[in-house]
Write a protein that holds these residues in place. Structure first.
Motif, PDB file in Angstrom:
ATOM      1  N   PRO A  79     -47.466  37.035 -44.251  1.00  0.00           N
ATOM      2  CA  PRO A  79     -46.049  37.210 -43.934  1.00  0.00           C
ATOM      3  C   PRO A  79     -45.301  37.441 -45.254  1.00  0.00           C
ATOM      4  O   PRO A  79     -45.806  37.072 -46.317  1.00  0.00           O
ATOM      5  CB  PRO A  79     -45.637  35.863 -43.331  1.00  0.00           C
ATOM      6  CG  PRO A  79     -46.910  35.178 -42.956  1.00  0.00           C
ATOM      7  CD  PRO A  79     -47.948  35.689 -43.891  1.00  0.00           C
ATOM      8  N   GLU A 106     -46.182  30.165 -35.761  1.00  0.00           N
ATOM      9  CA  GLU A 106     -44.786  30.170 -35.280  1.00  0.00           C
ATOM     10  C   GLU A 106     -44.184  31.570 -35.238  1.00  0.00           C
ATOM     11  O   GLU A 106     -43.141  31.767 -34.628  1.00  0.00           O
ATOM     12  CB  GLU A 106     -43.923  29.224 -36.133  1.00  0.00           C
ATOM     13  CG  GLU A 106     -43.463  29.757 -37.491  1.00  0.00           C
ATOM     14  CD  GLU A 106     -44.586  29.878 -38.515  1.00  0.00           C
ATOM     15  OE1 GLU A 106     -45.699  29.411 -38.243  1.00  0.00           O
ATOM     16  OE2 GLU A 106     -44.338  30.473 -39.583  1.00  0.00           O
ATOM     17  N   TRP A 161     -35.706  40.968 -37.816  1.00  0.00           N
ATOM     18  CA  TRP A 161     -37.095  41.296 -37.507  1.00  0.00           C
ATOM     19  C   TRP A 161     -37.501  42.741 -37.792  1.00  0.00           C
ATOM     20  O   TRP A 161     -38.603  42.992 -38.246  1.00  0.00           O
ATOM     21  CB  TRP A 161     -37.498  40.802 -36.119  1.00  0.00           C
ATOM     22  CG  TRP A 161     -37.632  39.301 -36.197  1.00  0.00           C
ATOM     23  CD1 TRP A 161     -36.738  38.386 -35.725  1.00  0.00           C
ATOM     24  CD2 TRP A 161     -38.637  38.565 -36.898  1.00  0.00           C
ATOM     25  NE1 TRP A 161     -37.138  37.118 -36.075  1.00  0.00           N
ATOM     26  CE2 TRP A 161     -38.306  37.186 -36.787  1.00  0.00           C
ATOM     27  CE3 TRP A 161     -39.786  38.896 -37.609  1.00  0.00           C
ATOM     28  CZ2 TRP A 161     -39.073  36.167 -37.346  1.00  0.00           C
ATOM     29  CZ3 TRP A 161     -40.554  37.885 -38.165  1.00  0.00           C
ATOM     30  CH2 TRP A 161     -40.198  36.552 -38.033  1.00  0.00           C
ATOM     31  N   HIS A 174     -44.377  26.370 -50.878  1.00  0.00           N
ATOM     32  CA  HIS A 174     -45.049  25.085 -50.673  1.00  0.00           C
ATOM     33  C   HIS A 174     -46.453  25.337 -50.146  1.00  0.00           C
ATOM     34  O   HIS A 174     -46.893  26.487 -50.034  1.00  0.00           O
ATOM     35  CB  HIS A 174     -44.227  24.163 -49.773  1.00  0.00           C
ATOM     36  CG  HIS A 174     -43.961  24.704 -48.390  1.00  0.00           C
ATOM     37  ND1 HIS A 174     -44.959  24.903 -47.454  1.00  0.00           N
ATOM     38  CD2 HIS A 174     -42.801  25.083 -47.804  1.00  0.00           C
ATOM     39  CE1 HIS A 174     -44.428  25.370 -46.346  1.00  0.00           C
ATOM     40  NE2 HIS A 174     -43.113  25.504 -46.527  1.00  0.00           N
ATOM     41  N   TYR A 220     -42.400  35.985 -47.344  1.00  0.00           N
ATOM     42  CA  TYR A 220     -41.824  34.640 -47.295  1.00  0.00           C
ATOM     43  C   TYR A 220     -40.340  34.660 -47.663  1.00  0.00           C
ATOM     44  O   TYR A 220     -39.893  35.490 -48.453  1.00  0.00           O
ATOM     45  CB  TYR A 220     -42.587  33.734 -48.264  1.00  0.00           C
ATOM     46  CG  TYR A 220     -44.087  33.740 -48.015  1.00  0.00           C
ATOM     47  CD1 TYR A 220     -44.620  33.185 -46.856  1.00  0.00           C
ATOM     48  CD2 TYR A 220     -44.968  34.330 -48.933  1.00  0.00           C
ATOM     49  CE1 TYR A 220     -45.986  33.202 -46.618  1.00  0.00           C
ATOM     50  CE2 TYR A 220     -46.341  34.346 -48.698  1.00  0.00           C
ATOM     51  CZ  TYR A 220     -46.843  33.785 -47.541  1.00  0.00           C
ATOM     52  OH  TYR A 220     -48.195  33.810 -47.306  1.00  0.00           O
ATOM     53  N   HIS A 278     -44.809  39.124 -34.165  1.00  0.00           N
ATOM     54  CA  HIS A 278     -45.840  40.055 -34.641  1.00  0.00           C
ATOM     55  C   HIS A 278     -46.620  40.727 -33.517  1.00  0.00           C
ATOM     56  O   HIS A 278     -47.249  41.755 -33.736  1.00  0.00           O
ATOM     57  CB  HIS A 278     -46.830  39.319 -35.566  1.00  0.00           C
ATOM     58  CG  HIS A 278     -46.298  39.151 -36.958  1.00  0.00           C
ATOM     59  ND1 HIS A 278     -45.363  38.201 -37.274  1.00  0.00           N
ATOM     60  CD2 HIS A 278     -46.561  39.829 -38.105  1.00  0.00           C
ATOM     61  CE1 HIS A 278     -45.072  38.291 -38.563  1.00  0.00           C
ATOM     62  NE2 HIS A 278     -45.785  39.265 -39.097  1.00  0.00           N
ATOM     63  N   GLY A 286     -47.848  25.471 -47.343  1.00  0.00           N
ATOM     64  CA  GLY A 286     -48.003  26.428 -46.237  1.00  0.00           C
ATOM     65  C   GLY A 286     -48.088  27.862 -46.742  1.00  0.00           C
ATOM     66  O   GLY A 286     -48.963  28.630 -46.335  1.00  0.00           O
TER      67      GLY A 286
HETATM   68  O1  ME8 Z   1     -41.278  33.039 -41.423  1.00  0.00           O
HETATM   69  N1  ME8 Z   1     -48.613  25.386 -42.396  1.00  0.00           N
HETATM   70  O2  ME8 Z   1     -41.044  33.153 -43.726  1.00  0.00           O
HETATM   71  P1  ME8 Z   1     -41.375  31.650 -44.189  1.00  0.00           P
HETATM   72  C1  ME8 Z   1     -49.230  26.566 -42.532  1.00  0.00           C
HETATM   73  N2  ME8 Z   1     -39.898  35.500 -43.516  1.00  0.00           N
HETATM   74  N3  ME8 Z   1     -48.605  27.689 -42.919  1.00  0.00           N
HETATM   75  C2  ME8 Z   1     -47.295  27.611 -43.185  1.00  0.00           C
HETATM   76  C3  ME8 Z   1     -46.573  26.412 -43.067  1.00  0.00           C
HETATM   77  C4  ME8 Z   1     -47.285  25.247 -42.651  1.00  0.00           C
HETATM   78  N4  ME8 Z   1     -46.714  24.063 -42.522  1.00  0.00           N
HETATM   79  N5  ME8 Z   1     -45.299  26.643 -43.402  1.00  0.00           N
HETATM   80  C5  ME8 Z   1     -45.215  27.960 -43.727  1.00  0.00           C
HETATM   81  C6  ME8 Z   1     -40.981  33.635 -42.440  1.00  0.00           C
HETATM   82  N6  ME8 Z   1     -46.427  28.545 -43.612  1.00  0.00           N
HETATM   83  C7  ME8 Z   1     -40.555  35.086 -42.335  1.00  0.00           C
HETATM   84  C8  ME8 Z   1     -41.784  35.916 -42.031  1.00  0.00           C
HETATM   85  S1  ME8 Z   1     -43.071  38.237 -41.725  1.00  0.00           S
HETATM   86  C9  ME8 Z   1     -42.679  39.818 -41.374  1.00  0.00           C
HETATM   87  C10 ME8 Z   1     -41.558  37.385 -41.891  1.00  0.00           C
HETATM   88  C11 ME8 Z   1     -46.748  29.956 -43.891  1.00  0.00           C
HETATM   89  O3  ME8 Z   1     -40.988  31.570 -45.635  1.00  0.00           O
HETATM   90  C12 ME8 Z   1     -47.236  30.656 -42.628  1.00  0.00           C
HETATM   91  O4  ME8 Z   1     -47.919  31.825 -42.994  1.00  0.00           O
HETATM   92  O5  ME8 Z   1     -40.796  30.679 -43.257  1.00  0.00           O
HETATM   93  C13 ME8 Z   1     -45.938  31.032 -41.981  1.00  0.00           C
HETATM   94  O6  ME8 Z   1     -46.073  32.051 -41.015  1.00  0.00           O
HETATM   95  C14 ME8 Z   1     -45.129  31.492 -43.179  1.00  0.00           C
HETATM   96  O7  ME8 Z   1     -45.545  30.619 -44.242  1.00  0.00           O
HETATM   97  C15 ME8 Z   1     -43.641  31.406 -42.941  1.00  0.00           C
HETATM   98  O8  ME8 Z   1     -42.964  31.601 -44.142  1.00  0.00           O
END
Ligand code: ME8
Length: 504
Positions: free
Chosen positions: A9, A261, A226, A18, A11, A266, A20
């Motif tokens: 993704p 989530e 999105w 972090h 971020y 997607h 994740g």
């Molecule tokens: O959702 N456990 O960005 P985001 C595992 N910008 N993976 C985790 C996690 C956790 N507790 N927390 C985060 C977004 N992740 C959007 C996405 S894509 C076109 C747009 C990882 O910064 C996991 O891959 O909130 C999750 O989908 C992503 O970080 C979300 O990062």
């Protein structure tokens, strides 16, 4: 040459990465490394998603402009990924002209195909997750976010909509006829079930926001998250730009690795958008599980996460490779996971005892008994059995990497290392060395053990890029070296030094 495109993704750079974020990125990195080693032409993309309400809100809290916040933390992500030795081929920021221009062109094309119209939207909105929540779901959750628990907000505004519903029948058919499109299976079934419920068209613009890409047909609105975020996967390849070479090469041989989530976006919004553009769909969307703390998802909005500094402190203590191993080892890929310093230590001890000791043991014996030169002996069944397992490993590993069975990909070589240890215990080369009449038998055992250790180390390269390469260097070999009799080994050195267990 086979081509392989893998993405994480993008971020939100509204704080430091972090565990994740590190997790998804390291997993994608291991996959990318594997496919490069297997001789495929790989493109590995990550980046940051810099527009939207989340960014605006954090910027306000910190008293800075959204652009400043984005610059600061996008750099933090990029630098962290460099320190974590992520092998991405590109890092896209959604504020880059190459992305913004492409988003506008994409919307223009969607307008042209009659898929965009203006209407009023009223609904329950989850500000943390940046999404409208359907009435039935909102009611079921007591009008609170199912992620953060914060109250949902009532939103009403004029918005442009994308005719998502037009594409639903085609999408359902695609999902049903392409079982690998959404993985794991349980997640696919959930998406299919939800698609059979109530789904409405998608609101894709905001008039109340200025931090975003202006709608090309109405600059008083910005494109809402999105379309902006998801299209990064093709925009980074140059889609709609003057040079679409990369796009032609790597689309649609793509795999999107994501957290569970954002699976709906997607596997429903993104394919429908692609259909509207007349483009083929990605090969696979794989949703992994969450790192949790006390049963709740670790997240920035919850503040319950293991931060970058902690991840780096563990890397400092155990080595970056050991942290990579732990992340893959901790659970079958796809399941939720619970971070534990004790378990990290346990996985390190496994590397130390099963792999580190084995490499030392074998190198030392060949050094002491045969001057470090690989001997040649007459093989018995027990030897050829082990050699056979060594030859099977790459086949099993290919299946594991290709299906995102990442826990298997990390542990299969270690299982073989365990078998090599058992083989040594059984064949007892240290006893054979004491008996001159067993010299030929000793030759065969040492030869077999070295070849098997080489297979183990070569198989571990995508997961332990430094340690496995260091082990191979001690064998005076690389992944492709055929270990023949007469091959001179290097000097044994400890790969996994002793580390104190955590104190609780
Ligand atoms: O959702 N456990 O960005 P985001 C595992 N910008 N993976 C985790 C996690 C956790 N507790 N927390 C985060 C977004 N992740 C959007 C996405 S894509 C076109 C747009 C990882 O910064 C996991 O891959 O909130 C999750 O989908 C992503 O970080 C979300 O990062």
């Amino acid at each position: 040459m086979d081509r392989y495109y893998i993405t994480t993704p993008i971020y939100y750079p509204n704080g430091e990465p972090h565990l994740g974020h590190v997790y998804t990125t390291i997993c994608a990195d291991a996959v990318a490394r594997y496919h490069r080693m297997a001789g495929r032409e790989v493109f590995f993309l990550t980046g940051t998603d810099e527009h939207g309400v989340k960014m605006v809100n954090t910027a306000k809290e910190l008293g800075v402009e959204p652009a400043e916040l984005a610059d600061r933390f996008s750099a933090t992500f990029r630098e962290a990924f460099e320190r974590l030795q992520i092998s991405n081929d590109d890092f896209i920021r959604t504020v880059e002209p190459r992305h913004e221009n492409a988003v506008q062109e994409i919307v223009r094309r969607m307008v042209e195909s009659g898929d965009i119209y203006k209407d009023t939207y009223t609904g329950w909105y989850d500000e943390g997750e940046e999404r409208f929540v359907p009435e039935n779901e909102a009611a079921a959750n007591d009008y609170k976010s199912d992620i953060s628990g914060k109250p949902l907000v009532r939103h009403e505004e004029e918005s442009y909509f994308f005719r998502l519903t037009k594409y639903l029948p085609k999408l359902v058919e695609h999902i049903e006829t392409h079982p690998n499109f959404i993985q794991p299976d349980a997640r696919r079934n959930k998406v299919l079930a939800e698609l059979k419920g109530e789904v409405s068209d998608l609101s894709i613009s905001r008039g109340s926001l200025t931090w975003g890409v202006p709608m090309p047909n109405d600059p008083s609105h910005v494109v809402y998250v999105w379309i902006d975020a998801l299209s990064n996967y093709i925009n980074a390849l140059g889609y709609t730009s003057e040079d679409e070479t990369k796009f032609e090469k790597f689309w649609p041989v793509s795999r999107h690795l994501i957290g569970k989530e954002i699976l709906w976006f997607h596997t429903v919004y993104w394919p429908a958008m692609l259909m509207s553009l007349g483009l083929p769909l990605p090969q696979q969307v794989f949703a992994h599980g969450w790192w949790t703390a006390d049963g709740k998802k670790m997240s920035k909005s919850m503040g319950n996460f293991i931060g970058l500094a902690e991840v780096e402190a563990f890397a400092e203590k155990y080595s970056l490779d050991a942290v990579r191993y732990y992340l893959l080892w901790a659970a079958p890929f796809g399941n939720d996971l619970d971070f534990s310093a004790g378990e990290l230590h346990r996985s390190y001890e496994e590397l130390q005892k099963v792999l580190g000791n084995l490499v030392q043991r074998v190198l030392k014996m060949v050094t002491n008994y045969r001057d470090g030169v690989v001997p040649s002996g007459t093989l018995e069944a027990i030897d050829t059995d082990l050699l056979h397992k060594g030859r099977e490993l790459p086949v099993k590993l290919d299946a594991a990497w290709c299906t995102f069975a990442l826990q298997d990909a990390a542990t299969l070589p270690i299982e073989l290392a365990r078998e090599v240890n058992a083989y040594i215990d059984q064949t007892e080369p240290f006893k054979l060395a004491k008996d001159e009449s067993q010299a030929q038998r000793l030759d065969a055992v040492l030869q077999t053990a070295v070849v098997a250790v080489h297979a183990v180390l070569a198989g571990l390269l995508p997961v332990l890029p430094e340690k496995a390469a260091a082990g191979l260097a001690q064998l005076n070999a690389d992944a492709n070296t055929a270990i023949e009799p007469g091959h001179k080994l290097g000097k044994p050195e400890a790969l996994f030094p002793r580390v104190d267990p955590p104190v609780d």
